[in-house]
Design a protein around this motif. Structure first.
Motif, short mmCIF file in Angstrom:
data_model
loop_
_atom_site.label_atom_id
_atom_site.label_comp_id
_atom_site.label_asym_id
_atom_site.label_seq_id
_atom_site.Cartn_x
_atom_site.Cartn_y
_atom_site.Cartn_z
N VAL A 1 -7.56 93.97 5.16
CA VAL A 1 -6.43 93.70 6.52
C VAL A 1 -7.52 92.04 6.82
CG1 VAL A 1 -7.39 93.89 8.86
CG2 VAL A 1 -7.20 95.48 7.07
N ARG A 2 -6.07 91.16 6.97
CA ARG A 2 -6.35 89.54 7.23
C ARG A 2 -5.96 89.22 8.37
NH1 ARG A 2 -4.75 89.39 0.72
NH2 ARG A 2 -3.01 90.26 1.84
N GLU A 3 -6.19 88.11 9.42
CA GLU A 3 -5.83 88.31 10.57
C GLU A 3 -4.97 87.16 10.36
OE1 GLU A 3 -9.03 88.38 14.17
OE2 GLU A 3 -7.92 88.72 15.52
N LYS A 4 -3.80 86.95 10.75
CA LYS A 4 -2.40 86.06 10.97
C LYS A 4 -3.44 84.99 12.00
CE LYS A 4 0.86 88.39 8.45
NZ LYS A 4 1.97 88.47 8.10
N THR A 5 -2.74 85.98 13.40
CA THR A 5 -3.26 85.10 14.35
C THR A 5 -4.02 85.89 15.46
OG1 THR A 5 -1.12 85.61 16.07
CG2 THR A 5 -1.03 83.49 14.91
N ASN A 6 -4.50 85.69 16.56
CA ASN A 6 -6.04 86.72 17.09
C ASN A 6 -5.00 88.02 17.61
OD1 ASN A 6 -7.41 87.77 18.76
ND2 ASN A 6 -7.21 86.29 20.45
N GLY A 7 -5.22 88.99 17.03
CA GLY A 7 -4.53 90.30 17.48
C GLY A 7 -4.22 90.67 15.86
N ASN A 8 -2.65 89.29 15.42
CA ASN A 8 -2.08 90.02 13.94
C ASN A 8 -2.38 89.95 12.94
OD1 ASN A 8 0.12 90.27 16.39
ND2 ASN A 8 0.09 88.40 16.76
N TYR A 9 -2.32 91.02 12.21
CA TYR A 9 -2.85 91.30 11.09
C TYR A 9 -1.48 91.83 9.81
CZ TYR A 9 -7.25 91.66 14.04
OH TYR A 9 -8.29 91.78 14.84
N ASP A 10 -2.12 91.59 8.60
CA ASP A 10 -1.38 91.81 7.46
C ASP A 10 -2.56 93.50 6.98
OD1 ASP A 10 0.34 91.42 4.89
OD2 ASP A 10 -1.74 91.71 3.92
N VAL A 11 -1.86 93.79 6.45
CA VAL A 11 -2.55 95.26 6.65
C VAL A 11 -2.09 95.76 4.94
CG1 VAL A 11 -2.98 97.83 7.13
CG2 VAL A 11 -2.90 96.15 9.13
N HIS A 12 -2.93 95.50 4.13
CA HIS A 12 -1.96 96.43 2.55
C HIS A 12 -3.38 97.37 2.14
CE1 HIS A 12 0.98 93.52 2.06
NE2 HIS A 12 1.10 93.25 1.25
N ILE A 13 -2.53 98.29 1.52
CA ILE A 13 -4.11 99.49 0.81
C ILE A 13 -3.96 99.01 -0.49
CG2 ILE A 13 -4.01 101.41 -0.35
CD1 ILE A 13 -3.00 103.04 2.69
N GLN B 1 5.82 91.33 22.32
CA GLN B 1 5.96 89.78 21.84
C GLN B 1 4.75 89.42 20.99
OE1 GLN B 1 7.20 86.85 24.54
NE2 GLN B 1 5.91 85.76 23.88
N ALA B 2 5.00 88.46 19.44
CA ALA B 2 3.33 88.61 18.68
C ALA B 2 4.57 87.01 17.74
CB ALA B 2 4.19 89.73 17.72
N LEU B 3 3.33 86.27 18.21
CA LEU B 3 3.38 84.60 17.40
C LEU B 3 2.64 84.79 16.29
CD1 LEU B 3 4.79 82.23 17.29
CD2 LEU B 3 2.30 81.30 18.14
N THR B 4 3.21 84.85 14.78
CA THR B 4 3.01 85.63 13.97
C THR B 4 3.92 85.12 12.95
OG1 THR B 4 1.70 87.37 12.47
CG2 THR B 4 3.77 87.87 14.00
#
Lengths: 164, 820
Positions: B117-129, B349-352
């Motif tokens: 799990v890597r955070e892109k911007t505050n509260g928006n993440y990349d999630v991979h298994i 709305q997400a800035l990512t």
């Protein structure tokens, strides 16, 4: 890893009261369940699958109490193939994967199937223990119980969590 | 005087009643514990329960039950003990999630072994298994989205079939909705359908029971203007009907309010006429910037609305804002029948990270979607039908990226229990439509330009055979008929598990899972008239209805052990082979004269530039991943619990194509430009064009350029055994739960990962390894109210977790949780 196992083993002796309480529950169920005439016999047989603690606690009770006029006989088995004619079968939590097979094998027989894991009514258990907010409770599924030709008291129903 | 009398009577009565109550509850813990077996056996059921309640179940035993003896449903589609699950499975309970201090579902997944799990911007993440991310590499950031994991809410897919992946901010639920999150690692398409290549994440909502709190909620707020909260109401109205309602809101800011403009390969940026390097700029600055002689972010009109940098980034200081409402109705019309209806709406709305190709790696996504989900069970028959629809703008301020979507799913299954064998046949149908016509100025400006649909019809069967009490075999097969591509895909899962004894279980898995078709891959028809790059002038993106769907084969061995009652160890070794990966890649590059009439009339020199045809195409690329995950849950004492996990992995690529999109275009353009006959061909193209115009075979208002020459040359640069480093070679989590007194809980938790390399179409960015330390301290004021302080990334490790995205500082929050 060996340190972890050593430390873990150090705490494994810690036991709670739940085995005692579950055994007392099982004994108390005998007072609140009516078996059909064909299930009558000299003894009331409780078979425990895969739980030595519960077996030991039940044996303590069996030494001092009877189920009505019947002697309580506690059988302990490891496999469900070894389960003989019983009035109550208790399936230990480590054996819960066998509930479906057990309930299919006991289908229609006058036996109360009790599970040590919640939700087991979905796979045929009549009663399943669970822990809720630090309290020991049980789920009761009348459909599964009645399918095995048993009748239970209103008290047993009302004190449990009825599920369907 | 009258008041004093009343008060006196009240006090006397209170003392009197208190004494009566005291007499009634003289059963003490010591007294119960001193009772003999015979005495306890003599109690009636209600007295026995009262006695047991006085003693209570020991905290330790409750911890064993809660942490080490969980149940899971997603691994087999029926409830079973997690220990017996034949697949690599983790369950996060509601209480675990809250205790961890995670501020979002994605962050909570950091607790799960094998999840990066890597955070892109505050509260928006990349999630991979497990990884396999950013493949094919050297492409748009879009290909870093996780298209390999199927995320569901109660078995309802919440997947983005437009581009692939999960838009986490659009999930309508929050913590108070959730009973548990079940994560199954490894291909599970045979059970859940397409896109479950690396696994499934199934978010399971709360069941309303007599014990459910009427109202519960969680609110916290703190630095970076982060405020989030949710509240749920539940009521069991009768034995036959229960209702629930929940609402959630979340808003978060970034540490900065400017936007990164990155180098898109030879960019020559200037601001107000002065050369500037790529970097962070305000919207005002971006609106005044040039790339060479071309404005960087020129405004244009779409249906009377100006699309510009302000439309693209309406709130550049805000990283995320979302709200959701959900309603629940559970009906039990008969003993063997349950009906669960869940419906809701969300806006977000997400800035990512961007899903397209603009001068910034950032984009704003907005979404407004609604859903209805019906689950019904009658005896062994189950039916699930759901609708999800709304409008999603994948890249605000960029015409063509806003789409209306409608998804319908229906599936029916029957659980046929024959004792040691259970068979679960099923059928399912999915229809997924996206339509951009309402949001483009004219047909041709979108990438679909009409309503496009993908339909999937599937049949499946799962056989679970318990050969003995210890030996179990599972075979699941599924066949899916797609209309695009017009083909049938098979997925399967063969599992064997052997329980050496009650506390040791071995398992082996072989599975194949496949991706679904995505709208962008199948139907793209997008003409990009480039206004801010010198070359090329036009990029035409085309989908491919005949492409092959990506598949992933998994071989897995697992061992689960409970060496002592308070310890659970789980080890899994995995090897995956991914094939038929695809991407929108250059098929051909053409040179064209963009002012042919002027040249023909002799009033201008030829304006020669490029036209690139981008086609979704399968690649020969094969990704092979090998890895191992180990996890440990350890109840050390009533006061201390430790959890830890680590995943090590290596990904190797065969037929790795080492060039990015622009390098292929550059190669093809080079072939054309070095053609010794180029000048003659330009002349011929202009002549042919003028002849066509005069002869009426060419309409100059439609065909505005004269095609000179085309190259489809692809350099032979494929490499084998190339190490792909987008996934860190190791990652995992550690946590301690310490309860020095019953009311106080201190939970430090760490998430860590090693170095990684992100290969983008424009550059390769190295991401340093990171050790993130979080801590939550909760104090239980009463059984119904807890207050807490929550620190995230308290060591203030600000280095980026995801390429080009924000450097996120420490965050400190305070909050409360209640349930009544």
């Amino acid at each position: 890893m060996s340190l972890v196992l050593l430390l873990g083993a150090g705490y494994s002796h810690v036991k709670g009261q739940s085995a005692t309480f579950k055994a007392l529950f099982l004994f108390n169920f005998t007072k609140n369940v009516e078996w059909p005439p064909e299930a009558n016999g000299e003894d009331l047989i409780i078979t425990v699958v895969g739980d030595s603690e519960i077996t030991a606690e039940l044996q303590k009770i069996a030494k001092v109490k009877k189920a009505g006029s019947k002697t309580i006989k506690v059988e302990s088995v490891k496999n469900i193939n070894d389960v003989g004619t019983s009035h109550i079968i208790f399936l230990g939590s480590t054996k819960s994967s066998l509930m479906q097979s057990l309930s299919a094998a006991q289908k229609g027989k006058p036996v109360l199937i009790v599970a040590d894991k919640s939700g087991m009514w979905k796979q045929g258990a009549g009663i399943s223990f669970l822990t809720s907010n630090g309290k020991l409770r049980y789920e009761i599924h009348l459909g599964n119980i009645e399918a095995n030709k048993l009748h239970v008291t209103q008290k047993l129903i009302s004190l449990g969590i009825q599920v369907q | 005087m009258y008041k004093i009398k009343i008060l006196t009577i009240f006090l006397v009565l209170t003392v009197f009643m208190g004494s009566i109550t005291a007499q009634e509850t003289t059963l003490t813990r010591d007294k119960v514990l001193s009772m003999t077996t015979e005495e306890l056996s003599a109690l009636s059921l209600d007295d026995l329960m009262a006695a047991i309640d006085v003693v209570g179940v020991s905290s330790l035993e409750e911890l064993y039950e809660l942490l080490l003896n969980k149940d899971v449903t997603s691994a087999s589609k029926s409830e079973e003990s997690l220990f017996d699950s034949p697949l690599s499975t983790t369950v996060l309970s509601h209480d675990q999630i809250l205790a961890s201090g995670a501020t979002s579902i994605e962050e909570a997944l950091r607790l799960v072994p094998g999840v990066i799990v890597r955070e892109k911007t505050n509260g928006n993440y990349d999630v991979h298994i497990r990884g396999n991310d950013n493949l094919p590499a050297k492409n748009m950031i879009l290909y870093s989205e996780n298209m390999n994991t199927l995320v569901m809410i109660n078995g309802r897919p919440v997947f983005n079939y437009s581009h692939g992946g999960t838009l986490w901010e659009t999930l309508p639920v929050s913590f108070e909705d959730i009973d548990r999150i079940e994560v199954v690692r490894g291909g599970a398409s045979a059970l859940y359908g397409p896109n479950a290549l690396s696994g499934v994440i199934n978010i399971i909502t709360q069941t309303i029971t007599d014990d459910s709190p009427i109202v519960s909620g969680n609110f916290q707020g703190g630095s970076l203007s982060t405020y989030l909260g949710d509240v749920a109401f539940r009521k069991k109205l009768s034995d036959k009907i229960s209702v629930g309602l929940s609402a959630n809101y979340e808003t978060r800011n970034r540490e900065r309010d400017d936007i990164l403009i990155y180098d898109r390969g030879g960019s020559q940026y200037s601001l107000d006429g002065n050369p500037v390097d790529p970097g962070y700029f305000s919207r005002d600055e971006i609106s005044r910037m040039y790339n060479g002689s071309l404005p960087l972010w020129p405004p244009y009109d779409v249906k009377g609305e100006t699309y510009d940098v302000y439309k693209s980034y309406p709130d550049p200081d805000q990283s995320k804002e979302r709200m959701g409402v959900n309603g629940y109705v559970d009906i039990m019309p008969g003993e063997n029948t349950t009906i669960n209806i869940m419906a809701g709406h969300q806006q977000s709305q997400a800035l990512t990270s961007s899903m397209g190709d603009v001068p910034s790696p950032y984009a704003t996504k907005t979404a407004s979607t609604s859903y209805v989900d019906l689950r019904a069970q009658h005896k062994n028959f189950s039916l699930q039908a759901n609708y999800n629809g709304g409008t999603i703008d994948y890249m605000a301020g960029n015409e063509g990226f806003e789409l209306d979507n409608v998804q319908y799913n229906i599936q029916a299954e029957y659980d046929w229990n024959l004792g040691r064998v259970s068979i679960r046949p099923g059928v399912s149908y999915q229809s997924i439509s996206y339509d951009d016509t309402e949001h483009i100025a004219e047909i041709g400006n979108g990438y679909l330009n009409k309503k496009q649909t993908i339909n999937i019809l599937a049949g499946s069967a799962r056989v679970d055979y318990k050969a003995t009490d210890n030996l179990r075999f599972v075979a699941a097969l599924r066949a899916e008929k797609y209309d695009v591509p017009d083909d049938v895909y098979g997925s399967w899962q063969f599992v064997g598990s052997y329980k050496i004894n009650d506390n040791n279980l071995l398992r082996a898995v072989y599975s194949r899972a496949n991706q679904s078709s995505f709208l962008v891959n199948a139907y793209s028809n997008y003409t990009w008239n480039i206004v801010n790059l010198e070359f090329p002038r036009i990029m035409q993106f085309d989908g491919n209805k005949e492409h092959k769907l990506k598949t992933m084969d998994l071989f897995e061995l697992g061992y689960r052990s409970r060496p002592t009652k308070n310890l659970l160890l789980d080890i899994e070794a995995f090897y995956t082979i991914s094939k038929d990966l695809g991407a929108l890649m250059p098929q051909s590059t053409s040179l064209a004269v963009f002012n042919p009439l002027d040249v023909a009339q002799g009033v201008a020199m030829p304006d020669v530039n490029g036209i690139v045809n981008i086609l979704y195409q399968n690649m020969d690329l094969v990704a092979k991943q090998m890895g191992l995950t180990a996890s440990l849950d350890w109840v050390i004492s009533e006061k201390l619990v430790a959890n830890g996990n680590i995943t090590v992995q290596q990904t190797k690529l065969d037929n790795y194509f080492a060039l990015n999109r622009n390098e292929v275009i550059g190669h093809q353009a080079g072939v054309l430009q070095t053609d010794p006959d180029l000048v003659a061909k330009i002349g011929q193209a202009v002549t042919d064009y003028a002849t066509g115009v005069i002869g009426g075979t060419i309409d100059p208002t439609v065909q505005t350029y004269a095609l000179v020459s085309t190259s489809s040359s692809i350099p032979d640069v494929a490499q084998n055994d190339y190490e792909h480093k987008s996934t860190p070679s190791y990652f995992g989590a550690l946590s301690l739960t310490y309860r020095p007194i019953k009311k106080l809980e201190i939970l430090p938790q760490a998430y860590y990962y090693g170095e990684q390399m992100f290969e983008n179409q424009y550059s390769t960015e190295k991401i340093e390894g990171k050790f993130l330390l979080n801590a939550k301290v909760s104090y239980k004021v009463t059984d119904k109210l807890s207050v807490y302080v929550n620190g995230r990334n308290i060591l203030n490790q600000k280095q980026r977790e995801f390429a080009y995205m924000d450097e996120i500082p420490a965050m400190f929050l305070g909050g409360l949780h209640f349930k009544f």
